[in-house]
Design a protein around this motif. Structure first.
Motif, mmCIF file in Angstrom:
data_model
loop_
_atom_site.group_PDB
_atom_site.id
_atom_site.type_symbol
_atom_site.label_atom_id
_atom_site.label_comp_id
_atom_site.label_asym_id
_atom_site.label_seq_id
_atom_site.Cartn_x
_atom_site.Cartn_y
_atom_site.Cartn_z
ATOM 1 N N THR A 23 0.843 -1.189 0.000
ATOM 2 C CA THR A 23 0.000 0.000 0.000
ATOM 3 C C THR A 23 0.884 1.247 0.000
ATOM 4 O O THR A 23 2.008 1.223 0.506
ATOM 5 C CB THR A 23 -0.905 0.054 1.246
ATOM 6 N N SER A 24 0.367 2.314 -0.588
ATOM 7 C CA SER A 24 1.069 3.597 -0.590
ATOM 8 C C SER A 24 0.086 4.700 -0.221
ATOM 9 O O SER A 24 -0.492 5.354 -1.098
ATOM 10 C CB SER A 24 1.694 3.877 -1.959
ATOM 11 N N PRO A 25 -0.107 4.917 1.071
ATOM 12 C CA PRO A 25 -0.948 6.049 1.471
ATOM 13 C C PRO A 25 -0.332 7.366 0.965
ATOM 14 O O PRO A 25 0.854 7.622 1.178
ATOM 15 C CB PRO A 25 -0.935 5.981 3.000
ATOM 16 N N TRP A 26 -1.161 8.164 0.286
ATOM 17 C CA TRP A 26 -0.716 9.456 -0.273
ATOM 18 C C TRP A 26 -0.999 10.500 0.802
ATOM 19 O O TRP A 26 -1.978 11.210 0.753
ATOM 20 C CB TRP A 26 -1.522 9.733 -1.549
ATOM 21 N N VAL A 27 -0.121 10.537 1.820
ATOM 22 C CA VAL A 27 -0.437 11.300 3.024
ATOM 23 C C VAL A 27 0.616 12.325 3.411
ATOM 24 O O VAL A 27 0.414 13.074 4.369
ATOM 25 C CB VAL A 27 -0.681 10.350 4.222
ATOM 26 N N TYR A 28 1.739 12.382 2.692
ATOM 27 C CA TYR A 28 2.790 13.351 3.015
ATOM 28 C C TYR A 28 2.984 14.329 1.858
ATOM 29 O O TYR A 28 3.003 13.937 0.695
ATOM 30 C CB TYR A 28 4.117 12.660 3.307
ATOM 31 N N GLY A 29 3.160 15.604 2.203
ATOM 32 C CA GLY A 29 3.392 16.632 1.203
ATOM 33 C C GLY A 29 4.626 17.454 1.527
ATOM 34 O O GLY A 29 5.156 17.398 2.641
ATOM 35 N N VAL A 30 5.075 18.215 0.528
ATOM 36 C CA VAL A 30 6.189 19.150 0.716
ATOM 37 C C VAL A 30 5.599 20.539 0.882
ATOM 38 O O VAL A 30 4.952 21.064 -0.024
ATOM 39 C CB VAL A 30 7.161 19.113 -0.476
ATOM 40 N N ARG A 31 5.800 21.117 2.042
ATOM 41 C CA ARG A 31 5.257 22.440 2.338
ATOM 42 C C ARG A 31 6.004 23.515 1.556
ATOM 43 O O ARG A 31 7.116 23.278 1.052
ATOM 44 C CB ARG A 31 5.363 22.734 3.839
ATOM 45 N N PRO A 32 5.442 24.717 1.459
ATOM 46 C CA PRO A 32 6.138 25.808 0.767
ATOM 47 C C PRO A 32 7.527 26.093 1.331
ATOM 48 O O PRO A 32 8.412 26.552 0.595
ATOM 49 C CB PRO A 32 5.194 26.999 0.972
ATOM 50 N N GLY A 34 9.536 23.839 2.237
ATOM 51 C CA GLY A 34 10.375 22.708 1.883
ATOM 52 C C GLY A 34 10.335 21.557 2.855
ATOM 53 O O GLY A 34 10.897 20.488 2.582
ATOM 54 N N GLU A 35 9.691 21.736 4.005
ATOM 55 C CA GLU A 35 9.613 20.670 4.993
ATOM 56 C C GLU A 35 8.571 19.620 4.585
ATOM 57 O O GLU A 35 7.588 19.932 3.914
ATOM 58 C CB GLU A 35 9.255 21.239 6.360
ATOM 59 N N ILE A 36 8.793 18.390 5.015
ATOM 60 C CA ILE A 36 7.850 17.301 4.763
ATOM 61 C C ILE A 36 6.833 17.289 5.891
ATOM 62 O O ILE A 36 7.197 17.347 7.067
ATOM 63 C CB ILE A 36 8.582 15.950 4.705
ATOM 64 N N SER A 37 5.561 17.227 5.527
ATOM 65 C CA SER A 37 4.510 17.311 6.538
ATOM 66 C C SER A 37 3.315 16.489 6.090
ATOM 67 O O SER A 37 3.073 16.321 4.883
ATOM 68 C CB SER A 37 4.089 18.773 6.729
ATOM 69 N N PRO A 38 2.533 15.945 7.027
ATOM 70 C CA PRO A 38 1.294 15.266 6.639
ATOM 71 C C PRO A 38 0.377 16.217 5.877
ATOM 72 O O PRO A 38 0.291 17.405 6.210
ATOM 73 C CB PRO A 38 0.676 14.850 7.970
ATOM 74 N N HIS A 68 2.689 18.296 -3.298
ATOM 75 C CA HIS A 68 1.315 18.803 -3.330
ATOM 76 C C HIS A 68 0.936 19.152 -1.911
ATOM 77 O O HIS A 68 1.056 18.307 -1.011
ATOM 78 C CB HIS A 68 0.383 17.722 -3.880
ATOM 79 N N PHE A 69 0.512 20.387 -1.698
ATOM 80 C CA PHE A 69 0.190 20.819 -0.345
ATOM 81 C C PHE A 69 -0.814 21.960 -0.411
ATOM 82 O O PHE A 69 -0.805 22.757 -1.349
ATOM 83 C CB PHE A 69 1.464 21.286 0.385
ATOM 84 N N MET A 88 19.274 20.009 -0.827
ATOM 85 C CA MET A 88 19.029 18.642 -1.310
ATOM 86 C C MET A 88 19.510 17.614 -0.287
ATOM 87 O O MET A 88 18.797 16.642 0.003
ATOM 88 C CB MET A 88 19.721 18.395 -2.651
ATOM 89 N N ARG A 89 20.695 17.814 0.272
ATOM 90 C CA ARG A 89 21.209 16.868 1.264
ATOM 91 C C ARG A 89 20.264 16.754 2.455
ATOM 92 O O ARG A 89 19.978 15.656 2.932
ATOM 93 C CB ARG A 89 22.602 17.305 1.734
ATOM 94 N N LYS A 90 19.773 17.904 2.931
ATOM 95 C CA LYS A 90 18.855 17.879 4.076
ATOM 96 C C LYS A 90 17.557 17.173 3.724
ATOM 97 O O LYS A 90 17.008 16.409 4.527
ATOM 98 C CB LYS A 90 18.564 19.289 4.575
ATOM 99 N N HIS A 91 17.047 17.429 2.526
ATOM 100 C CA HIS A 91 15.792 16.806 2.100
ATOM 101 C C HIS A 91 15.955 15.287 2.040
ATOM 102 O O HIS A 91 15.063 14.539 2.476
ATOM 103 C CB HIS A 91 15.379 17.365 0.743
ATOM 104 N N ILE A 92 17.066 14.829 1.531
ATOM 105 C CA ILE A 92 17.333 13.395 1.462
ATOM 106 C C ILE A 92 17.433 12.811 2.867
ATOM 107 O O ILE A 92 16.896 11.731 3.153
ATOM 108 C CB ILE A 92 18.617 13.135 0.647
ATOM 109 N N GLU A 93 18.094 13.532 3.764
ATOM 110 C CA GLU A 93 18.186 13.080 5.160
ATOM 111 C C GLU A 93 16.801 12.989 5.791
ATOM 112 O O GLU A 93 16.494 12.027 6.514
ATOM 113 C CB GLU A 93 19.060 14.046 5.963
ATOM 114 N N ASP A 94 15.951 13.976 5.511
ATOM 115 C CA ASP A 94 14.604 13.984 6.090
ATOM 116 C C ASP A 94 13.759 12.827 5.556
ATOM 117 O O ASP A 94 13.017 12.179 6.313
ATOM 118 C CB ASP A 94 13.905 15.312 5.799
ATOM 119 N N LEU A 95 13.857 12.564 4.264
ATOM 120 C CA LEU A 95 13.093 11.468 3.668
ATOM 121 C C LEU A 95 13.563 10.121 4.211
ATOM 122 O O LEU A 95 12.747 9.240 4.525
ATOM 123 C CB LEU A 95 13.227 11.496 2.147
#
Length: 316
Positions: A23-32, A34-38, A68-69, A88-95
């Motif tokens: 399953t792949s819940p489509w529940v996380y977005g990238v905020r304006p 740049g942070e990842i958030s539900p 999409h947010f 980019m490095r931070k985003h990869i670390e966060d993911l």
């Protein structure tokens, strides 16, 4: 399954678990910023229970992270990430941290509305993300726009190098839908002849064993302005409510109908079990890894039966 359809999605998982591998819940977005958030941080108690039941289903869970947010696609934060090495490095670390801390099997990236100038940077991003996830025993799936050539039909197509993405990812999920879309003229969402062409190109760039074909389970109701999406259940309800005869289009192998409401003519093209079966058969014919269903809302229950079949009946 999108965040607005978690309850039905959880019911589907429970009812059809034997037909699913993950399953792949489509529940996380990238905020304006740049942070990842539900997408929806304030789920109702029922929605939270539904999401937890999906995670506890025993199926592989690879949630989708989309740019999409707040109801729209956010290009700016992704562009900033792609063209700033530190970001980019931070985003990869966060993911990677999201996959590890939540005990997900991996991450699915669905970054859309990219530009041609992002092509090299996007390849660098997915390559580095794949390495980071794999180092922690996690998988990478990348959702890509459908196209029938490298150039494709629109600029976002040119941002995605199928071959390079495939070398970095465990799965390449091809969105073989929205051939006609909300603001286009009415027409089929995923005509069979086009899906065939999409797979014919994709399999020249990506090993079939890595391709997952996206199969739509929805439609659009065109009248004036932007067409709202409709689930199979809503399309069926509209055809019954307005005594509209559902037609079968031989060329696209999809159903459609007209109806009148308040003096305005509506045209609905949608997907049902028989049009889905066409796509399932193509997936088998091209020998791809499997299919994923974009389940917008209540779907045609008969569709699940067609998964075990190689044929597609034509009646609607």
């Amino acid at each position: 399954m999108p965040y607005w359809n978690l309850t039905d999605g959880a019911a589907n998982v429970q009812a059809h678990a034997r037909s699913l591998t993950g399953t792949s819940p489509w529940v996380y977005g990238v905020r304006p910023d740049g942070e990842i958030s539900p997408h929806e941080p304030n789920l109702s108690a029922e929605e939270r229970r539904s999401l937890e039941s999906i995670y506890a289903s025993g199926l592989t869970t690879i949630p989708t992270v989309a740019n999409h947010f707040d109801g729209g696609w956010q290009y700016a934060p992704v562009a900033r990430m792609l063209h700033d090495p530190a970001v980019m490095r931070k985003h990869i670390e966060d993911l990677t941290a999201l996959a590890v801390t939540q005990n997900f099997a991996g991450i699915d990236i669905d970054y859309e509305e990219l530009r041609a100038v992002d092509r090299t940077a996007f390849t660098e991003f997915v390559t580095s993300l794949g390495e980071a996830l794999h180092s922690r025993g996690k998988q990478l799936a990348v959702t890509v726009s459908a196209k029938t050539s490298d150039e494709g039909e629109a600029e976002p197509n040119r941002a995605q190098d199928y071959g390079a993405i495939a070398r970095a990812a465990d799965e390449v999920r091809v969105m073989a839908y929205d051939y006609h879309w909300e603001s286009s003229e009415p027409g089929p969402i995923a005509p069979g002849h086009w899906v065939r062409d999409v797979l014919a190109y994709a399999t020249t760039q990506v090993e079939p064993s890595k391709i997952v074909l996206g199969v739509p389970v929805y439609g659009y109701d065109w009248s004036t302005g932007v067409a709202p999406p409709v689930s199979w259940a809503r399309a069926h309800e509209l055809s019954q409510q307005h005594d509209a005869e559902v037609q079968w289009d031989e060329r696209s192998e999809t159903p459609w109908f007209h109806y009148w409401d308040g003096g305005t003519q509506h045209t609905v093209w949608f997907e049902n079990a028989h049009s889905s079966a066409v796509k399932f058969q193509l997936a088998r014919e091209f020998g791809v890894r499997g299919v994923y269903l974009w389940v917008f809302g209540p779907e045609d229950e008969r569709m699940w039966e067609t998964m075990a079949s190689t044929g597609a009946a034509r009646p609607c």
